[in-house]
Motif scaffolding. Structure first.
Motif, PDB file in Angstrom:
ATOM      1  N   LYS A 100      61.055  74.247  35.697  1.00 57.80           N
ATOM      2  CA  LYS A 100      61.197  74.875  34.387  1.00 57.80           C
ATOM      3  C   LYS A 100      60.583  74.024  33.273  1.00 57.80           C
ATOM      4  N   ALA A 101      60.575  72.704  33.455  1.00 59.36           N
ATOM      5  CA  ALA A 101      59.876  71.850  32.491  1.00 59.36           C
ATOM      6  C   ALA A 101      58.382  72.163  32.514  1.00 59.36           C
ATOM      7  N   TRP A 102      57.838  72.358  33.714  1.00 57.96           N
ATOM      8  CA  TRP A 102      56.425  72.713  33.836  1.00 57.96           C
ATOM      9  C   TRP A 102      56.152  74.056  33.159  1.00 57.96           C
ATOM     10  N   VAL A 103      57.013  75.036  33.387  1.00 59.03           N
ATOM     11  CA  VAL A 103      56.817  76.360  32.796  1.00 59.03           C
ATOM     12  C   VAL A 103      56.772  76.268  31.276  1.00 59.03           C
ATOM     13  N   SER A 125      63.918  77.672  31.126  1.00 60.61           N
ATOM     14  CA  SER A 125      65.359  77.427  31.128  1.00 60.61           C
ATOM     15  C   SER A 125      65.653  76.175  30.322  1.00 60.61           C
ATOM     16  N   VAL A 126      66.845  76.128  29.736  1.00 62.45           N
ATOM     17  CA  VAL A 126      67.312  74.886  29.124  1.00 62.45           C
ATOM     18  C   VAL A 126      67.359  73.784  30.178  1.00 62.45           C
ATOM     19  N   ALA A 127      67.496  74.150  31.444  1.00 61.67           N
ATOM     20  CA  ALA A 127      67.465  73.158  32.515  1.00 61.67           C
ATOM     21  C   ALA A 127      66.170  72.362  32.522  1.00 61.67           C
ATOM     22  N   GLY A 128      65.124  72.901  31.889  1.00 65.29           N
ATOM     23  CA  GLY A 128      63.845  72.212  31.841  1.00 65.29           C
ATOM     24  C   GLY A 128      63.852  70.933  31.031  1.00 65.29           C
ATOM     25  N   VAL A 129      64.890  70.702  30.224  1.00 61.57           N
ATOM     26  CA  VAL A 129      65.010  69.419  29.516  1.00 61.57           C
ATOM     27  C   VAL A 129      66.100  68.558  30.130  1.00 61.57           C
ATOM     28  N   MET A 130      66.620  68.995  31.297  1.00 58.77           N
ATOM     29  CA  MET A 130      67.631  68.237  32.023  1.00 58.77           C
ATOM     30  C   MET A 130      66.998  67.609  33.264  1.00 58.77           C
ATOM     31  N   MET A 187      58.021  79.597  41.602  1.00 55.47           N
ATOM     32  CA  MET A 187      58.383  79.367  40.204  1.00 55.47           C
ATOM     33  C   MET A 187      57.349  78.604  39.400  1.00 55.47           C
ATOM     34  N   VAL A 188      56.364  78.024  40.078  1.00 60.92           N
ATOM     35  CA  VAL A 188      55.283  77.323  39.385  1.00 60.92           C
ATOM     36  C   VAL A 188      53.928  77.926  39.751  1.00 60.92           C
ATOM     37  N   GLY A 189      53.612  77.935  41.041  1.00 61.70           N
ATOM     38  CA  GLY A 189      52.312  78.457  41.474  1.00 61.70           C
ATOM     39  C   GLY A 189      52.090  79.896  41.063  1.00 61.70           C
ATOM     40  N   GLY A 240      51.085  75.171  26.017  1.00 61.87           N
ATOM     41  CA  GLY A 240      49.649  74.901  26.018  1.00 61.87           C
ATOM     42  C   GLY A 240      48.826  76.167  26.100  1.00 61.87           C
ATOM     43  N   LEU A 241      49.304  77.132  26.908  1.00 62.38           N
ATOM     44  CA  LEU A 241      48.597  78.399  27.035  1.00 62.38           C
ATOM     45  C   LEU A 241      48.590  79.150  25.705  1.00 62.38           C
ATOM     46  N   ALA A 242      49.720  79.124  25.003  1.00 65.20           N
ATOM     47  CA  ALA A 242      49.786  79.797  23.700  1.00 65.20           C
ATOM     48  C   ALA A 242      48.753  79.224  22.743  1.00 65.20           C
ATOM     49  N   ARG A 243      48.593  77.896  22.756  1.00 64.66           N
ATOM     50  CA  ARG A 243      47.582  77.267  21.900  1.00 64.66           C
ATOM     51  C   ARG A 243      46.169  77.693  22.318  1.00 64.66           C
ATOM     52  N   THR A 244      45.940  77.732  23.628  1.00 70.79           N
ATOM     53  CA  THR A 244      44.620  78.112  24.132  1.00 70.79           C
ATOM     54  C   THR A 244      44.274  79.552  23.749  1.00 70.79           C
ATOM     55  N   LEU A 245      45.291  80.415  23.718  1.00 66.99           N
ATOM     56  CA  LEU A 245      45.064  81.830  23.458  1.00 66.99           C
ATOM     57  C   LEU A 245      45.002  82.176  21.972  1.00 66.99           C
ATOM     58  N   ALA A 246      45.196  81.213  21.122  1.00 74.01           N
ATOM     59  CA  ALA A 246      45.187  81.490  19.676  1.00 74.01           C
ATOM     60  C   ALA A 246      43.904  82.203  19.269  1.00 74.01           C
ATOM     61  N   ARG A 247      44.094  83.247  18.476  1.00 74.83           N
ATOM     62  CA  ARG A 247      42.987  84.054  17.931  1.00 74.83           C
ATOM     63  C   ARG A 247      42.267  84.902  18.977  1.00 74.83           C
TER      64      ARG A 247
END
Length: 250
Positions: free
Chosen positions: A152-155, A138-143, A110-112, A161-168
């Motif tokens: 899920k918090a890591w995901v 998952s919403v569980a990522g803030v629990m 789920m992470v690697g 962060g990946l979305a920001r890196t991929l901008a443009r």
């Protein structure tokens, strides 16, 4: 014909992603542990949607299988236009009851695997100037529901962060944070949430439709349904002591 690769495709949200993407004209690469279920689903999709469907049996708790799927994502002769990192499962026990091996396997799946496959997708998609990555959080990522919440918090943070890196670059990354969703997930994990009231549950088709709409709009994050958006906001703003108390109910 665009192609989507979906992990955890044989059941739950993965299966729903497969159906909705097939109906929109995507060819599919279906990845999961169970060959029989994958082959059955592939046959149904070919018959109903008349799309090309490839089956890959892989256990993403094993790094060698993760790398084999990554090689398929990087294959320039058979490009993958959309990667859906959906594979995941709950261990059904507290950290004091599960073994270290079980925890490491879950972390790998789920992470690697999300990290390795996302990198493979970036390596293939960025030079082409188009593509999309969906990571199922998952919403569980803030629990604080054990290591599953941590995964899920890591995901979520990784994908933002990946979305920001991929901008443009022409490539997007989107994390979807479902709440309780009617699939096999909770029953398999033996989690108490399976007894939650009816109003708390989302349908898999709603979650997937909202996710694909967010991908089309280039959004970095989507939390399906107003009630879970409000719940997620509340959990992010609440004192962590309160979040820990709430999390004990699940």
């Amino acid at each position: 014909m665009p192609t989507a690769l979906i992990t955890g495709a044989s059941a739950g949200l993965g299966r729903e992603f497969a159906w909705q993407l097939a109906e929109s004209g995507h060819g599919l690469v279906l990845v999961a542990r169970g060959t029989d279920r994958l082959e059955t689903l592939a046959a149904q999709l070919r018959a109903a949607a008349h799309v090309e469907v490839e089956v890959m049996t892989a256990d993403l708790a094993h790094p060698s299988d993760v790398e084999r799927v990554a090689e398929r994502v990087r294959d320039g002769e058979r490009p993958v236009d959309l990667l859906v990192n959906n594979a995941g499962y709950g261990l059904g026990g507290s950290f004091l009851r599960t073994s270290a091996r079980e925890e490491v396997d879950a972390l790998t799946a789920m992470v690697g695997a999300v990290l390795v496959l996302s990198r493979a997708a970036c390596d293939a998609m960025v030079p082409r100037g188009h593509g999309a990555i969906v990571n199922v959080g998952s919403v569980a990522g803030v629990m604080t529901s054990g290591t599953y919440s941590a995964h899920k918090a890591w995901v979520r943070v990784f994908t933002e962060g990946l979305a920001r890196t991929l901008a443009r670059t022409g490539v997007t990354a989107t994390v979807v944070n479902p709440g309780l969703t009617r699939t096999e997930f909770h029953e398999r994990a033996g989690w108490k949430a399976s007894g939650a009231p009816a109003f708390a549950w989302l349908s898999a088709d709603r979650v997937v439709a909202d996710t694909l709409a967010a991908v089309a709009a280039g959004k970095a994050e989507v939390t399906p349904s107003l009630r879970y958006r409000l719940a997620s906001l509340g959990l992010r703003l609440a004192p962590r002591s309160l979040v820990r108390r709430v999390s004990r109910r699940f």
